[in-house]
Design an enzyme around this catalytic site. Structure first.
Site, PDB file in Angstrom:
ATOM      1  N   ASP A 155      -6.144  13.160   9.862  1.00 36.56           N
ATOM      2  CA  ASP A 155      -6.395  12.558   8.541  1.00 36.56           C
ATOM      3  C   ASP A 155      -7.811  11.971   8.465  1.00 36.56           C
ATOM      4  O   ASP A 155      -7.988  10.775   8.225  1.00 36.56           O
ATOM      5  CB  ASP A 155      -5.385  11.447   8.216  1.00 36.56           C
ATOM      6  CG  ASP A 155      -3.991  11.983   7.963  1.00 36.56           C
ATOM      7  OD1 ASP A 155      -3.852  13.196   7.725  1.00 36.56           O
ATOM      8  OD2 ASP A 155      -3.045  11.179   8.004  1.00 36.56           O
ATOM      9  N   GLU A 194       1.917  14.877   0.870  1.00 37.16           N
ATOM     10  CA  GLU A 194       1.299  13.588   1.192  1.00 37.16           C
ATOM     11  C   GLU A 194      -0.213  13.728   1.193  1.00 37.16           C
ATOM     12  O   GLU A 194      -0.769  14.803   0.979  1.00 37.16           O
ATOM     13  CB  GLU A 194       1.790  13.068   2.553  1.00 37.16           C
ATOM     14  CG  GLU A 194       1.577  14.042   3.693  1.00 37.16           C
ATOM     15  CD  GLU A 194       2.282  13.626   4.972  1.00 37.16           C
ATOM     16  OE1 GLU A 194       2.796  12.496   5.049  1.00 37.16           O
ATOM     17  OE2 GLU A 194       2.310  14.434   5.911  1.00 37.16           O
TER      18      GLU A 194
END
Ligand SMILES: *[C@@H]1O[C@H](CO)[C@@H](O)[C@H](O)[C@H]1NC(C)=O
Length: 352
Positions: free
Chosen positions: A44, A223
């Protein structure tokens, strides 16, 4: 005429074929190009390009770690952590915030971060700020903006039922700011932020929009939303599928598919967002822009962001990716990036 007619027909179908080719929109995994290596381990990743042209990369971990590089391919100089200890948000695991997302407005840097535990809904999105981005200078932690399961506002819709993770703030041309967040549960959401970017105008009356949802029948495995703007369109990006848990044969340990990078677009930052087939992202829409490719040399890319091209440069899509060459464990994720070209307003990933 008999000779001309087939010619005209052939030309017509050629034109039609060419029109489709001109779209040049990759559909199959084999058509996605290899990632450009960022040469840094990151899951991420979030990247800010500063005014002087240098890049900062932020990633989850103890106090949120960050790096600096002259180019996206590195070399990445470790800058340490930006928080001087645990977040002030009283939730686990506040020593290791996740999914930082950084923006700069005027002379202030804002880092939006998540405090949660894997699989937990007891989550929060907080924010820390600094005016001085320098090794050894810690950022000021302002604590939670929104919370789910416990904490102020958590019993109010849409916080009730959603998960306060993976925050990303988008500032529109009219200076209005929006916090996009969420995953799983009831999907991705957006709430209007106060101008100081550290709170909602009224936590009891959130000004919200439902951004994306796959529905209740299936695993709502979306997400890490990101919002970008290009040539009149707002793009809502997200990762769909399994990020992290794979068996040795590359199949997910969950009832899911490996991560892929998807997009929907809208004429407004508040949506509604539709994919290339016109399907609303709240109704399971989302066009795949990048996914596993080249015989799993790139595997399960996701956790993405977009750097807007300046001075005629192209936009850059960056992400983490796994690889059959390195492995498919969480710690095998590295930064990769692709250039974006827009075909009829739809982004296409390019290597060069
Ligand atoms: C939170 O992170 C710290 C540091 O890695 C670790 O020691 C601790 O066990 C974690 N707590 C929970 C509840 O996972």
């Amino acid at each position: 005429m008999f000779r001309i007619l087939p010619y005209i027909l052939a030309t017509a179908s050629l034109c039609f074929g060419a029109a489709i080719d001109a779209n040049n929109y990759p559909r199959a995994a084999e058509e996605f190009p290899l990632a450009n290596p960022g040469n840094v381990v990151a899951h991420d990743p979030n990247i800010l390009r500063d005014d002087d042209g240098s890049y900062y990369l932020f990633k989850g971990g103890m106090g949120i770690t960050y790096y600096k590089a002259p180019k996206l391919s590195g070399p990445w100089d470790e800058m340490g952590s930006l928080l001087d200890g645990p977040s002030i948000i009283p939730k686990e695991n506040r020593t290791r915030p996740w999914a930082p997302s950084v923006l700069k407005r005027d002379d202030t840097y804002y880092c939006f971060y998540t405090v949660s535990l894997p699989g937990s809904k007891d989550s929060a999105i907080g924010v820390a700020t600094t005016k001085d981005i320098k090794k050894g200078v810690f950022w000021k932690d302002h604590g939670a903006i929104i919370q789910t399961k416990t904490g102020p506002g958590s019993s109010i819709f849409p916080f009730k039922g959603s998960n306060a993770i993976d925050g990303m703030v988008f500032i529109d041309h009219d200076d209005k700011a929006y916090l996009n967040y969420g995953s799983f549960r009831s999907g991705l959401w957006q709430v209007r932020l106060k101008d100081d970017l550290t709170a909602l105008p009224d936590i009891k009356k959130p000004d919200f929009v439902h951004l994306a949802d796959r529905g209740k029948e299936i695993r709502n495995d979306i997400e890490g939303s990101f919002m970008s703007f290009h040539d009149g369109y707002y793009y809502l990006w997200f990762s769909q599928g399994e990020c992290c848990n794979f068996k040795d044969d590359f199949t997910p340990e969950t009832d899911s598919k490996p991560y892929s990078i998807r997009v929907g677009r809208s004429k407004s930052a508040r949506g509604p967002f539709v994919d290339r087939n016109g399907v609303d992202t709240t109704k399971a829409g989302g066009t795949v822009v990048y996914a596993t490719n080249n015989d799993k040399k790139v595997f399960a890319p996701g956790g993405l962001g977009v750097l807007a091209g300046k001075n005629g440069e192209r936009d850059v899509l960056y992400y983490h990716y796994l690889s059959k060459d390195r492995g498919t464990k969480f710690q095998d994720a590295e930064l990769g990036y692709s250039y974006l070209e827009y075909v009829k307003g739809w982004p296409v990933a390019k290597k060069d």
